[in-house]
Motif scaffolding. Structure first.
Motif, mmCIF file in Angstrom:
data_model
loop_
_atom_site.group_PDB
_atom_site.id
_atom_site.type_symbol
_atom_site.label_atom_id
_atom_site.label_comp_id
_atom_site.label_asym_id
_atom_site.label_seq_id
_atom_site.Cartn_x
_atom_site.Cartn_y
_atom_site.Cartn_z
ATOM 1 N N VAL A 300 43.804 42.566 42.122
ATOM 2 C CA VAL A 300 42.717 41.585 42.276
ATOM 3 C C VAL A 300 43.223 40.196 41.928
ATOM 4 N N ARG A 301 43.979 40.108 40.822
ATOM 5 C CA ARG A 301 44.514 38.797 40.407
ATOM 6 C C ARG A 301 45.546 38.265 41.391
ATOM 7 N N ASN A 302 46.311 39.185 42.009
ATOM 8 C CA ASN A 302 47.386 38.772 42.908
ATOM 9 C C ASN A 302 46.948 38.611 44.360
ATOM 10 N N GLY A 303 45.699 38.899 44.651
ATOM 11 C CA GLY A 303 45.218 38.760 46.023
ATOM 12 C C GLY A 303 45.816 39.768 46.981
ATOM 13 N N GLU A 304 46.000 41.018 46.520
ATOM 14 C CA GLU A 304 46.611 42.042 47.367
ATOM 15 C C GLU A 304 45.614 42.708 48.315
ATOM 16 N N PHE A 305 44.332 42.457 48.119
ATOM 17 C CA PHE A 305 43.321 43.052 49.000
ATOM 18 C C PHE A 305 43.130 42.168 50.230
ATOM 19 N N LEU A 306 42.895 42.812 51.349
ATOM 20 C CA LEU A 306 42.680 42.082 52.599
ATOM 21 C C LEU A 306 41.641 42.818 53.438
ATOM 22 N N LEU A 307 41.184 42.164 54.483
ATOM 23 C CA LEU A 307 40.194 42.746 55.377
ATOM 24 C C LEU A 307 40.786 42.966 56.759
ATOM 25 N N LEU A 354 32.930 42.900 42.299
ATOM 26 C CA LEU A 354 33.784 41.728 42.553
ATOM 27 C C LEU A 354 34.407 41.807 43.944
ATOM 28 N N LEU A 355 34.973 42.973 44.284
ATOM 29 C CA LEU A 355 35.618 43.130 45.585
ATOM 30 C C LEU A 355 34.599 43.053 46.717
ATOM 31 N N GLY A 356 33.443 43.685 46.490
ATOM 32 C CA GLY A 356 32.416 43.668 47.532
ATOM 33 C C GLY A 356 31.890 42.278 47.815
ATOM 34 N N ALA A 357 31.726 41.487 46.749
ATOM 35 C CA ALA A 357 31.260 40.105 46.926
ATOM 36 C C ALA A 357 32.296 39.293 47.700
ATOM 37 N N TRP A 358 33.570 39.465 47.329
ATOM 38 C CA TRP A 358 34.626 38.759 48.050
ATOM 39 C C TRP A 358 34.664 39.179 49.518
ATOM 40 N N ALA A 359 34.572 40.480 49.781
ATOM 41 C CA ALA A 359 34.649 40.985 51.151
ATOM 42 C C ALA A 359 33.501 40.464 52.008
ATOM 43 N N LEU A 360 32.305 40.459 51.443
ATOM 44 C CA LEU A 360 31.149 39.996 52.216
ATOM 45 C C LEU A 360 31.290 38.519 52.575
ATOM 46 N N LYS A 361 31.684 37.706 51.618
ATOM 47 C CA LYS A 361 31.832 36.270 51.886
ATOM 48 C C LYS A 361 32.970 36.004 52.871
ATOM 49 N N ALA A 362 34.122 36.679 52.660
ATOM 50 C CA ALA A 362 35.275 36.468 53.537
ATOM 51 C C ALA A 362 34.977 36.937 54.955
ATOM 52 N N ALA A 363 34.271 38.047 55.101
ATOM 53 C CA ALA A 363 33.951 38.579 56.435
ATOM 54 C C ALA A 363 33.023 37.639 57.186
ATOM 55 N N CYS A 364 32.035 37.078 56.494
ATOM 56 C CA CYS A 364 31.104 36.160 57.153
ATOM 57 C C CYS A 364 31.808 34.880 57.589
ATOM 58 N N VAL A 365 32.672 34.365 56.713
ATOM 59 C CA VAL A 365 33.420 33.145 57.067
ATOM 60 C C VAL A 365 34.343 33.419 58.254
ATOM 61 N N PHE A 394 23.323 41.117 43.731
ATOM 62 C CA PHE A 394 23.758 41.325 45.110
ATOM 63 C C PHE A 394 23.015 40.414 46.090
ATOM 64 N N LEU A 395 21.748 40.169 45.834
ATOM 65 C CA LEU A 395 20.995 39.263 46.713
ATOM 66 C C LEU A 395 21.606 37.860 46.694
ATOM 67 N N ASP A 396 22.034 37.432 45.516
ATOM 68 C CA ASP A 396 22.666 36.110 45.413
ATOM 69 C C ASP A 396 23.980 36.070 46.196
ATOM 70 N N VAL A 397 24.711 37.183 46.183
ATOM 71 C CA VAL A 397 25.973 37.267 46.936
ATOM 72 C C VAL A 397 25.704 37.119 48.429
ATOM 73 N N ILE A 398 24.664 37.796 48.924
ATOM 74 C CA ILE A 398 24.313 37.711 50.346
ATOM 75 C C ILE A 398 23.941 36.280 50.725
ATOM 76 N N ASP A 399 23.113 35.659 49.890
ATOM 77 C CA ASP A 399 22.706 34.273 50.166
ATOM 78 C C ASP A 399 23.921 33.342 50.199
ATOM 79 N N GLU A 400 24.845 33.543 49.258
ATOM 80 C CA GLU A 400 26.028 32.694 49.194
ATOM 81 C C GLU A 400 26.916 32.911 50.420
#
Length: 542
Positions: A300-307, A354-365, A394-400
């Protein structure tokens, strides 16, 4: 001696009282002479060893000694600090002088501070610190005797709803009563601790068989199902329980707690109000691999996760209509870690939020970039885990995610399994109302593999059914799969729901699904999961 504000005792060298001051008599035995008694007769039995040691030290060395001990009085034990000194009387014989200061108030304050450090202020139960000590004691005892013990993780079902609706003061009162009820179901040798919020942990020495654990768990579940009368309200909650046994399910505190917690979440997922015992064969996810879990936090710290993005294609025109965002972990030196390994681990240790919030935001962008390149509207489909679904933020994550990307709500499709939806229907209903307000759509993932009841299709605002690949892989040769797909597609048509068939891998499957009215398909035939630049190239070329 009489003028001193403290209690004073003059004694023979072996502790027989020759004289007691007025203050000493007032504190210990009002109106009664203490002369002739041994000091040990007015000291609590628990402190006899400390008294004997102090007397012996002073007599043998001639040096003063000091000790705190409890003196017996008509009103209970009185804490006193005794300072004992030796001297020679006029006859040259050794006598002792003991000066006692009342420290009851100080002792009570210290006891209260010690209790606060080890107990939960609200419920009076042991806190995490004392729980850790009790677990270590149970482990040590088990190793000496060769017998194991059970650890139960409990979470109150429906508490959050009550707390949010009626306020924290009432919620605190409910927690106190619930803690008292749970405590009454346990044996004297058991420990019940509150570890935070509405979560509790019980340590059950020598309870290791499934039957013993389930018997105790049923008592706890039963008392929690009874109505609570709190401040004029009749309230109904419950509890879900997960159990782990030492040493079968873990040889230390961390593993036992993690496995009991995993089992508890499984109990919630399959219907609540029950106890699930951890099973190594069934729960084979590598969340139990400490080194892999440590690597995951580092990742997570090293940014090894991707979509990756898998195209979702119109079954008739084969035009790309959207993408499903799929999380991948590329571990340096190891290659890709299968999602079946790290997703359950993230769900267990909490990283999924944490991962789910990142994935949702990155996927939308990323979808916004796809749209700009294709110059037409698309949609993005994102999976939601059980822990995310229950997360208050989670609702705040969706809005963001919508704000950052500039997407409209209808361009976001959240995939939720039937099990998640039905594990807490009240929460699901409230959550889906919020989605309707945002125009965000909901898809039922793996449709047909979970709950058999279809009532939720009527109750909840569902937009899409995703037909599981298990019903697709043998099409069109399997009569049973043909029948199931026809029923699902007909049901979706009459309920005005979209359908996506997963796992389409050959032309025959696609042709069959298109003829039967399936709107969208997803699978290796029309596109495997792709890196963003690969998905963009495919989109532009289509």
């Amino acid at each position: 001696m009489e003028a001193a504000g403290d209690a004073v005792f003059r004694m023979a060298d072996y502790g027989r009282i020759l004289f007691a001051s007025t203050r000493a008599i007032e504190l210990v035995s009002p109106g009664t002479s203490l002369n002739g008694l041994h000091l040990g007769e007015i000291v609590d039995e628990q402190d006899h060893a400390a008294l004997d040691a102090a007397l012996a030290h002073t007599v043998s060395s001639g040096k003063p000694s000091r000790a705190n001990m409890r003196l017996k009085t008509p009103h209970g034990a009185l804490w006193m600090e005794l300072q004992i000194a030796a001297y020679f009387n006029a006859d040259g014989q050794t006598e002792l002088l003991a000066v006692g200061r009342d420290i009851s108030g100080q002792q009570e304050t210290e006891e209260r501070l010690r209790h606060m450090a080890t107990h939960d202020v609200l419920t009076g139960l042991p806190n995490r610190s004392l729980l850790s000590d009790r677990i270590h004691m149970a482990i040590a005892q088990s190793r000496r005797t060769g017998t194991g013990f059970a650890l139960l993780a409990l979470d109150l079902d429906g508490f959050k709803k009550v707390n949010d609706a009626l306020g924290h003061p009432l919620g605190d009162a409910l927690l106190s009563v619930a803690a008292a009820r749970l405590s009454e179901t346990l044996r004297d040798v058991d420990t019940l601790a509150r570890v935070g919020g509405d979560e509790f942990v019980a340590v059950l020495p020598e309870a290791v068989s499934d039957a013993e654990i389930q018997t105790i768990a049923r008592r706890m579940i039963s008392v929690m199902q009874m109505p609570f009368e709190i401040q004029g309200h009749t309230l109904y909650i419950g509890t879900s329980i997960g159990a782990a046994v030492f040493p079968q399910h873990g040889d230390g505190e961390v593993k036992l707690l993690a496995h009991a917690d995993t089992a508890m979440y499984r109990a919630k997922e399959i219907g609540k109000g029950r106890c699930v015992i951890y099973d190594q064969q069934k729960f084979t996810q590598p969340e139990h691999d400490v080194s892999l879990e440590a690597a995951m936090f580092q990742a997570v710290r090293n940014g090894e996760f991707l979509l990756n993005y898998q195209p979702i294609v119109d079954a008739g025109s084969r035009q790309i209509m959207g993408f499903e965002a799929l999380m991948r972990w590329h571990r340096p030196g190891e290659g890709l870690v299968p999602p079946s390994q790290f997703i359950p681990m993230a769900e267990s240790n909490g990283l999924i939020n944490l991962l789910g919030a990142w994935a949702l935001k990155a996927a939308c962008v990323q979808l916004k970039r796809f749209e700009e390149a294709a110059n037409r509207p698309l949609y993005i489909s994102v999976n939601v885990s059980p822990r995310q679904f229950r997360n208050d933020q989670f609702l705040d994550v969706i809005d963001e995610a919508l704000r950052l990307s500039g997407l409209h709500g209808e361009q976001l499709l959240l995939e939720i399994t039937e099990g998640i939806l039905m594990s807490d229907p009240e929460h699901a209903e409230a959550f889906l109302k919020e989605m309707v307000a945002r125009n965000v759509r909901i898809a039922i993932d793996d449709f047909g593999t979970g709950y058999s009841s279809l009532a939720y299709l009527k109750r909840f605002p569902i937009a899409t059914l995703k037909i599981d690949r298990a019903f697709i892989k043998d099409l069109p040769g399997s009569i049973k799969d043909v029948a199931i797909c026809n029923v699902v597609l007909s049901l979706a048509k009459h309920l005005n729901l979209n359908t996506v068939a997963e796992g389409v891998e050959n032309e025959a499957q696609l042709q069959f699904l298109a003829r039967q009215g399936c709107g969208l398909i997803q699978g290796y035939l029309t596109g495997s999961p792709l890196l963003p630049e690969q998905a963009l190239a495919m989109l532009v070329a289509s």
